[in-house]
Design a protein around this motif. Structure first.
Motif, PDB file in Angstrom:
ATOM      1  N   MET A 248       0.823  -1.207   0.000  1.00  9.96           N
ATOM      2  CA  MET A 248       0.000   0.000   0.000  1.00  9.96           C
ATOM      3  C   MET A 248       0.860   1.261   0.000  1.00  9.96           C
ATOM      4  N   LEU A 249       2.022   1.206   0.671  1.00  8.17           N
ATOM      5  CA  LEU A 249       2.934   2.348   0.641  1.00  8.17           C
ATOM      6  C   LEU A 249       3.473   2.576  -0.766  1.00  8.17           C
ATOM      7  N   GLU A 250       3.689   1.501  -1.507  1.00  8.84           N
ATOM      8  CA  GLU A 250       4.106   1.641  -2.901  1.00  8.84           C
ATOM      9  C   GLU A 250       2.944   2.155  -3.744  1.00  8.84           C
ATOM     10  N   ALA A 251       1.723   1.684  -3.436  1.00 10.98           N
ATOM     11  CA  ALA A 251       0.551   2.021  -4.253  1.00 10.98           C
ATOM     12  C   ALA A 251       0.174   3.495  -4.169  1.00 10.98           C
ATOM     13  N   VAL A 252       0.416   4.131  -3.015  1.00  7.20           N
ATOM     14  CA  VAL A 252       0.016   5.536  -2.895  1.00  7.20           C
ATOM     15  C   VAL A 252       0.836   6.438  -3.818  1.00  7.20           C
ATOM     16  N   PHE A 253       1.983   5.921  -4.295  1.00  5.92           N
ATOM     17  CA  PHE A 253       2.813   6.699  -5.208  1.00  5.92           C
ATOM     18  C   PHE A 253       2.902   6.051  -6.594  1.00  5.92           C
ATOM     19  N   ALA A 254       1.955   5.166  -6.906  1.00  4.90           N
ATOM     20  CA  ALA A 254       1.983   4.460  -8.186  1.00  4.90           C
ATOM     21  C   ALA A 254       1.972   5.464  -9.345  1.00  4.90           C
ATOM     22  N   GLY A 255       2.912   5.263 -10.291  1.00  7.55           N
ATOM     23  CA  GLY A 255       2.988   6.144 -11.460  1.00  7.55           C
ATOM     24  C   GLY A 255       3.610   7.486 -11.171  1.00  7.55           C
ATOM     25  N   ASP A 256       4.221   7.652  -9.991  1.00  8.44           N
ATOM     26  CA  ASP A 256       4.791   8.942  -9.589  1.00  8.44           C
ATOM     27  C   ASP A 256       6.311   8.968  -9.648  1.00  8.44           C
ATOM     28  N   LYS A 262      10.209   7.956  -2.451  1.00  2.07           N
ATOM     29  CA  LYS A 262       9.081   8.626  -1.808  1.00  2.07           C
ATOM     30  C   LYS A 262       8.554   7.809  -0.628  1.00  2.07           C
ATOM     31  N   ARG A 263       8.575   6.486  -0.780  1.00  2.00           N
ATOM     32  CA  ARG A 263       8.136   5.631   0.332  1.00  2.00           C
ATOM     33  C   ARG A 263       9.067   5.818   1.529  1.00  2.00           C
ATOM     34  N   HIS A 264      10.357   5.891   1.252  1.00  2.00           N
ATOM     35  CA  HIS A 264      11.318   6.080   2.340  1.00  2.00           C
ATOM     36  C   HIS A 264      11.122   7.435   3.021  1.00  2.00           C
ATOM     37  N   GLU A 265      10.895   8.489   2.232  1.00  2.00           N
ATOM     38  CA  GLU A 265      10.679   9.821   2.797  1.00  2.00           C
ATOM     39  C   GLU A 265       9.395   9.860   3.619  1.00  2.00           C
TER      40      GLU A 265
END
Length: 328
Positions: A248-256, A262-265
């Motif tokens: 889900m953490l990857e999904a919130v930035f999908a295509g970004d 961004k997940r790490h930040e």
């Protein structure tokens, strides 16, 4: 940011430390204001003589910083002035108006008074704080813990703060202690103006803070994550939950673009840990609660829409704090 260290006589490492800890979440302007107040008063933020408090402002739609000083900080400012000659009191009285040198009643005093002496004044400067005006209460109208446990001491500290500010207006104007301004922890609507020190001597009523609406501001979201993590303290996340959280953490930035960065930040801003492997389980569970994954028609999990918007706001704030605005 480098100019702050020069103008306010704090080196850059101290400025950075203040922003990470004492004035955590402060904007550059708020940080500059805090450092200037510390410089003006000569108080040490690292000794908690002066500190920053973030409160939600509904008019601004975000958390804003306020500067507060401890009662010991007030006393130190008075002592350094060279004009301080001690105090009279404190004294307390009940509803009958009879003043006493010690309060031994089981009920709180109705008022407390303290006088401050200055070498260049002929008369002492008295200040009176009443229980009705200053007692700090919770949403149920009951006194807060310290006010319930030590009512005479808390009220006397308010009276002393008032007296010290009267005696040393040049040094202490616009500064308040937490004992005086606990009511300010609640948000003040647009219909109520923020009052200055002397107006506090009139009745100050606690106003219930309206709940912010989503998408939440990053500072408020971080506070919610921390509170939820406290509720999950001692719980363990299983492998399935962990995989779902990472997904889900990857999904919130999908295509970004760089989703890993961004997940790490995002994780670092909300939990203090950039790597999901190092995040404690209680914080992982808190993140999962926030992401609220749901199955779509195809059976795949997707994060909550508001969580996606909040994640984008967190990244913008995190990169600004790291001086990486050009990456936004």
């Amino acid at each position: 940011m480098n100019e702050l260290a020069t103008v306010n006589e704090f080196d850059q490492s101290q400025v950075d430390l203040i922003k990470r800890t004492i004035a955590k979440g402060a904007t550059d302007d708020e940080l500059k204001l805090f450092i200037m107040q510390a410089q003006r008063t000569g108080l040490d933020p690292f000794s908690r003589q002066i500190y920053a408090i973030k409160r939600y402002d509904s008019k601004e739609g975000r958390y804003v910083m306020a500067v507060q000083v401890s009662i010991d900080g007030f006393r130190l400012v008075a002592e350094r002035s060279g004009e301080y000659a001690g105090q009279l009191g404190p004294y307390w009285c009940g509803q009958n108006g009879e003043w006493k040198e010690v309060w031994l009643e089981s009920t709180p005093p109705a008022a407390a008074k303290v006088a401050v002496l200055r070498k260049d004044f002929n008369e002492p400067l008295w200040a009176v704080a009443t229980w009705e005006q200053y007692v700090q209460t919770n949403k149920n109208g009951e006194p807060m813990v310290m006010w319930k446990k030590m009512p005479a001491l808390m009220l006397a500290k308010c009276a002393e703060s008032l007296a010290l500010r009267k005696a040393f207006p040049q040094e202490l104007s616009g500064l308040y202690t937490a004992d005086e301004m606990g009511q300010a922890d609640s948000d003040i609507p647009e219909t109520v103006e923020t009052v200055e020190a002397e107006v506090i001597e009139a009745e100050v009523k606690q106003i219930e803070q309206p709940k912010p609406t989503r998408p939440f501001e990053p500072a408020y979201l971080k506070e919610l994550i921390e509170k939820k993590a406290a509720q999950h303290d001692g719980e363990t996340m299983n492998d399935a939950q962990n995989s779902l959280m990472v997904g889900m953490l990857e999904a919130v930035f999908a295509g970004d673009g760089d989703t890993s960065m961004k997940r790490h930040e995002l994780c670092k801003y909300l939990t203090g840990y950039a790597s999901t492997k190092k995040i404690p389980d209680n914080f992982k569970l808190s993140l999962l609660d926030w992401l609220k994954p749901v199955k779509d028609e195809g059976g795949a999990y997707t994060p909550d829409g508001m969580a996606e918007k909040e994640a984008q706001k967190v990244i913008i704030e995190a990169l600004k704090e790291n001086g990486q605005q050009e990456l936004i």
